[in-house]
Design a protein around this motif. Structure first.
Motif, PDB file in Angstrom:
ATOM      1  N   LEU A  53       0.934  -1.390   0.195  1.00 34.14           N
ATOM      2  CA  LEU A  53      -0.047  -0.013  -0.152  1.00 34.14           C
ATOM      3  C   LEU A  53       0.598   1.413  -0.071  1.00 34.14           C
ATOM      4  CD1 LEU A  53      -2.431  -1.260   2.650  1.00 34.14           C
ATOM      5  CD2 LEU A  53      -3.157  -1.574   0.378  1.00 34.14           C
ATOM      6  N   HIS A  54       1.066   2.016  -1.154  1.00 39.70           N
ATOM      7  CA  HIS A  54       2.382   2.960  -1.579  1.00 39.70           C
ATOM      8  C   HIS A  54       0.925   4.170  -1.025  1.00 39.70           C
ATOM      9  CE1 HIS A  54       4.273  -0.700  -2.922  1.00 39.70           C
ATOM     10  NE2 HIS A  54       5.096  -0.059  -2.964  1.00 39.70           N
ATOM     11  N   ALA A  55       0.202   4.376  -1.094  1.00 37.13           N
ATOM     12  CA  ALA A  55      -0.576   5.492  -0.911  1.00 37.13           C
ATOM     13  C   ALA A  55      -1.749   5.542  -0.882  1.00 37.13           C
ATOM     14  CB  ALA A  55      -1.326   6.144  -2.743  1.00 37.13           C
ATOM     15  N   PRO A  56      -2.484   6.911   0.024  1.00 35.17           N
ATOM     16  CA  PRO A  56      -4.273   6.331   0.709  1.00 35.17           C
ATOM     17  C   PRO A  56      -5.200   6.711   0.322  1.00 35.17           C
ATOM     18  CG  PRO A  56      -2.805   9.020   0.603  1.00 35.17           C
ATOM     19  CD  PRO A  56      -1.530   7.596  -0.390  1.00 35.17           C
ATOM     20  N   ASP A  57      -4.874   5.491  -0.326  1.00 36.52           N
ATOM     21  CA  ASP A  57      -6.209   5.689  -1.151  1.00 36.52           C
ATOM     22  C   ASP A  57      -7.007   3.899  -0.803  1.00 36.52           C
ATOM     23  OD1 ASP A  57      -5.118   2.868  -1.520  1.00 36.52           O
ATOM     24  OD2 ASP A  57      -4.498   3.585  -3.468  1.00 36.52           O
ATOM     25  N   CYS A  58      -7.814   3.603  -0.999  1.00 38.61           N
ATOM     26  CA  CYS A  58      -9.052   2.680  -0.781  1.00 38.61           C
ATOM     27  C   CYS A  58      -8.377   1.124  -0.187  1.00 38.61           C
ATOM     28  CB  CYS A  58      -9.750   2.257  -2.374  1.00 38.61           C
ATOM     29  SG  CYS A  58      -8.763   0.884  -3.206  1.00 38.61           S
ATOM     30  N   ASP A 149       1.238  10.427  12.984  1.00 35.18           N
ATOM     31  CA  ASP A 149      -0.075  10.754  13.338  1.00 35.18           C
ATOM     32  C   ASP A 149      -0.406  12.040  13.044  1.00 35.18           C
ATOM     33  OD1 ASP A 149       0.212   8.244  13.220  1.00 35.18           O
ATOM     34  OD2 ASP A 149       0.555   8.115  16.145  1.00 35.18           O
ATOM     35  N   LYS A 150       0.840  13.390  13.067  1.00 42.68           N
ATOM     36  CA  LYS A 150      -0.218  14.336  13.054  1.00 42.68           C
ATOM     37  C   LYS A 150      -0.328  15.068  11.639  1.00 42.68           C
ATOM     38  CE  LYS A 150       1.440  16.041  17.298  1.00 42.68           C
ATOM     39  NZ  LYS A 150       2.481  17.170  18.490  1.00 42.68           N
ATOM     40  N   MET A 151       0.913  13.843  11.118  1.00 42.20           N
ATOM     41  CA  MET A 151       0.655  14.698   9.419  1.00 42.20           C
ATOM     42  C   MET A 151      -0.374  13.502   9.398  1.00 42.20           C
ATOM     43  SD  MET A 151       4.484  14.175   9.040  1.00 42.20           S
ATOM     44  CE  MET A 151       4.132  14.567   7.228  1.00 42.20           C
ATOM     45  N   TYR A 152      -0.857  12.864   9.450  1.00 39.26           N
ATOM     46  CA  TYR A 152      -1.893  11.636   8.849  1.00 39.26           C
ATOM     47  C   TYR A 152      -3.549  12.670   9.467  1.00 39.26           C
ATOM     48  CZ  TYR A 152      -0.668   7.555   7.381  1.00 39.26           C
ATOM     49  OH  TYR A 152      -0.010   6.104   6.824  1.00 39.26           O
ATOM     50  N   ASP A 153      -3.217  13.336  10.450  1.00 37.47           N
ATOM     51  CA  ASP A 153      -4.660  14.262  11.194  1.00 37.47           C
ATOM     52  C   ASP A 153      -5.159  15.139  10.579  1.00 37.47           C
ATOM     53  OD1 ASP A 153      -4.996  12.204  12.836  1.00 37.47           O
ATOM     54  OD2 ASP A 153      -3.716  13.185  14.840  1.00 37.47           O
ATOM     55  N   ARG A 154      -3.989  15.629  10.141  1.00 41.84           N
ATOM     56  CA  ARG A 154      -3.500  17.076   8.899  1.00 41.84           C
ATOM     57  C   ARG A 154      -4.325  17.222   7.972  1.00 41.84           C
ATOM     58  NH1 ARG A 154       0.763  18.312  12.453  1.00 41.84           N
ATOM     59  NH2 ARG A 154       1.917  18.033  10.387  1.00 41.84           N
ATOM     60  N   TRP A 155      -3.731  14.698   7.246  1.00 39.05           N
ATOM     61  CA  TRP A 155      -4.382  14.810   6.326  1.00 39.05           C
ATOM     62  C   TRP A 155      -2.542  15.430   5.171  1.00 39.05           C
ATOM     63  CZ3 TRP A 155      -4.924  10.182   5.832  1.00 39.05           C
ATOM     64  CH2 TRP A 155      -5.053   9.167   3.917  1.00 39.05           C
ATOM     65  N   PHE A 157      -0.893  13.784   3.092  1.00 40.17           N
ATOM     66  CA  PHE A 157      -0.834  12.743   2.327  1.00 40.17           C
ATOM     67  C   PHE A 157      -1.779  12.723   0.925  1.00 40.17           C
ATOM     68  CE2 PHE A 157       1.185  11.146   6.457  1.00 40.17           C
ATOM     69  CZ  PHE A 157       2.326  11.109   6.328  1.00 40.17           C
ATOM     70  N   ASP A 158      -2.058  13.330   1.063  1.00 38.87           N
ATOM     71  CA  ASP A 158      -3.234  13.066   0.132  1.00 38.87           C
ATOM     72  C   ASP A 158      -2.995  13.424  -1.865  1.00 38.87           C
ATOM     73  OD1 ASP A 158      -6.290  12.188  -0.783  1.00 38.87           O
ATOM     74  OD2 ASP A 158      -7.023  14.651  -0.821  1.00 38.87           O
ATOM     75  N   ASP A 159      -1.831  14.486  -1.734  1.00 42.34           N
ATOM     76  CA  ASP A 159      -1.657  14.502  -2.808  1.00 42.34           C
ATOM     77  C   ASP A 159       0.209  14.938  -2.635  1.00 42.34           C
ATOM     78  OD1 ASP A 159      -3.716  15.734  -4.569  1.00 42.34           O
ATOM     79  OD2 ASP A 159      -3.777  17.555  -3.516  1.00 42.34           O
ATOM     80  N   ALA A 160       0.312  14.241  -2.159  1.00 38.38           N
ATOM     81  CA  ALA A 160       2.067  13.852  -1.710  1.00 38.38           C
ATOM     82  C   ALA A 160       2.755  12.880  -1.900  1.00 38.38           C
ATOM     83  CB  ALA A 160       2.205  13.609  -0.271  1.00 38.38           C
ATOM     84  N   TYR A 165       3.818   3.964   3.385  1.00 35.12           N
ATOM     85  CA  TYR A 165       4.204   2.651   2.997  1.00 35.12           C
ATOM     86  C   TYR A 165       3.776   1.680   3.636  1.00 35.12           C
ATOM     87  CZ  TYR A 165       7.311   3.717  -0.859  1.00 35.12           C
ATOM     88  OH  TYR A 165       7.908   4.065  -1.555  1.00 35.12           O
ATOM     89  N   LEU A 166       2.323   1.044   3.269  1.00 32.64           N
ATOM     90  CA  LEU A 166       1.563  -0.331   4.478  1.00 32.64           C
ATOM     91  C   LEU A 166       1.448  -2.012   4.206  1.00 32.64           C
ATOM     92  CD1 LEU A 166      -1.237   2.134   5.403  1.00 32.64           C
ATOM     93  CD2 LEU A 166       0.876   1.649   7.227  1.00 32.64           C
ATOM     94  N   SER A 167       1.288  -2.532   4.693  1.00 25.23           N
ATOM     95  CA  SER A 167       1.112  -3.638   4.518  1.00 25.23           C
ATOM     96  C   SER A 167       0.122  -3.872   5.018  1.00 25.23           C
ATOM     97  CB  SER A 167       1.416  -4.539   5.380  1.00 25.23           C
ATOM     98  OG  SER A 167       2.075  -6.005   4.785  1.00 25.23           O
ATOM     99  N   THR A 168      -0.581  -4.810   3.838  1.00 25.95           N
ATOM    100  CA  THR A 168      -2.581  -5.194   3.797  1.00 25.95           C
ATOM    101  C   THR A 168      -2.328  -6.145   4.707  1.00 25.95           C
ATOM    102  OG1 THR A 168      -2.168  -6.901   1.820  1.00 25.95           O
ATOM    103  CG2 THR A 168      -3.574  -4.686   1.679  1.00 25.95           C
ATOM    104  N   ILE A 169      -1.167  -6.857   5.015  1.00 29.27           N
ATOM    105  CA  ILE A 169      -1.153  -7.832   5.603  1.00 29.27           C
ATOM    106  C   ILE A 169      -1.061  -7.501   7.844  1.00 29.27           C
ATOM    107  CG2 ILE A 169       0.306  -9.760   6.547  1.00 29.27           C
ATOM    108  CD1 ILE A 169       1.873 -10.267   3.874  1.00 29.27           C
ATOM    109  N   MET A 170      -1.158  -6.313   7.728  1.00 30.72           N
ATOM    110  CA  MET A 170      -1.116  -5.685   9.203  1.00 30.72           C
ATOM    111  C   MET A 170      -2.151  -5.203   9.120  1.00 30.72           C
ATOM    112  SD  MET A 170       1.560  -7.053  10.002  1.00 30.72           S
ATOM    113  CE  MET A 170       0.977  -6.807  12.342  1.00 30.72           C
ATOM    114  N   THR A 171      -2.776  -4.530   7.907  1.00 35.89           N
ATOM    115  CA  THR A 171      -3.497  -3.074   8.085  1.00 35.89           C
ATOM    116  C   THR A 171      -5.288  -4.328   7.829  1.00 35.89           C
ATOM    117  OG1 THR A 171      -4.371  -3.325   5.601  1.00 35.89           O
ATOM    118  CG2 THR A 171      -2.966  -2.125   7.381  1.00 35.89           C
TER     119      THR A 171
END
Length: 180
Positions: A53-58, A149-155, A157-160, A165-171
């Motif tokens: 998961l390389h982007a804040p999408d679905c 986490d503050k960067m996530y709260d302010r979102w 990453f939308d156009d960043a 990077y996240l892992s579907t195994i862990m999410t």
């Protein structure tokens, strides 16, 4: 929803009966171990961390994976080294590439492990509640998980161009995927 959560809790308890490695249970790596990303081999703990998961999408897996691997000694209790070398491979629908880098342990407590690479300008985070994040942010300093986490709260990453990077195994919350 309540029935789903009860079923997942029950499946997690079954996994804990099967995966009963005393070295990894009740550590910051417990959830990563349950989901098969950390294994206890002869003299080492082996980490195989697939980030797809390389982007804040679905939240659907991307067509490529960035996989990080490294090993540490499996002493009881776990003693994390101050430096580790991580090997990375990017593969899938992109041109395959590999790299390695040294990471320094910056934060360690019962809830969090944070390694940072000056050379790669990247953080790798593990949390006891099962978060796994690789953030190749290309900034000249480490970013704490609180700051991230503050960067996530302010979102932010939308156009960043670069996002954590996240892992579907862990999410995923579906423990039946980890039963053999």
């Amino acid at each position: 929803m309540e029935n789903f959560q009860k079923r997942q809790d029950s499946l997690r308890n079954e996994l804990l009966k099967i995966k009963n490695d005393k070295l990894l249970l009740n550590t910051v790596f417990e959830e990563h171990y349950i989901r098969g990303l950390v294994t206890n081999e002869m003299n080492f703990l082996k980490f195989r961390l697939p980030f797809n998961l390389h982007a804040p999408d679905c939240g659907a897996p991307d067509c490529y994976t960035t996989e990080l691997t490294f090993e540490i000694s499996n002493n009881l209790p776990i003693k994390l080294p101050s430096r580790i070398t991580i090997n990375g491979v990017e593969d899938g629908c992109v041109e395959s590439k590999s790299w390695s880098g040294d990471f320094e342990l910056l934060e360690l407590n019962e809830q969090l492990v944070n390694y940072y690479s000056v050379e790669l300008q990247s953080n790798l985070y593990f949390t006891k509640n099962g978060r796994l994040i690789y953030f190749p942010h290309e900034k000249g300093k480490s970013i704490s998980l609180i700051e991230l986490d503050k960067m996530y709260d302010r979102w932010e990453f939308d156009d960043a161009e670069i996002t954590p990077y996240l892992s579907t195994i862990m999410t995923t919350s579906e423990y039946e995927l980890f039963l053999d």
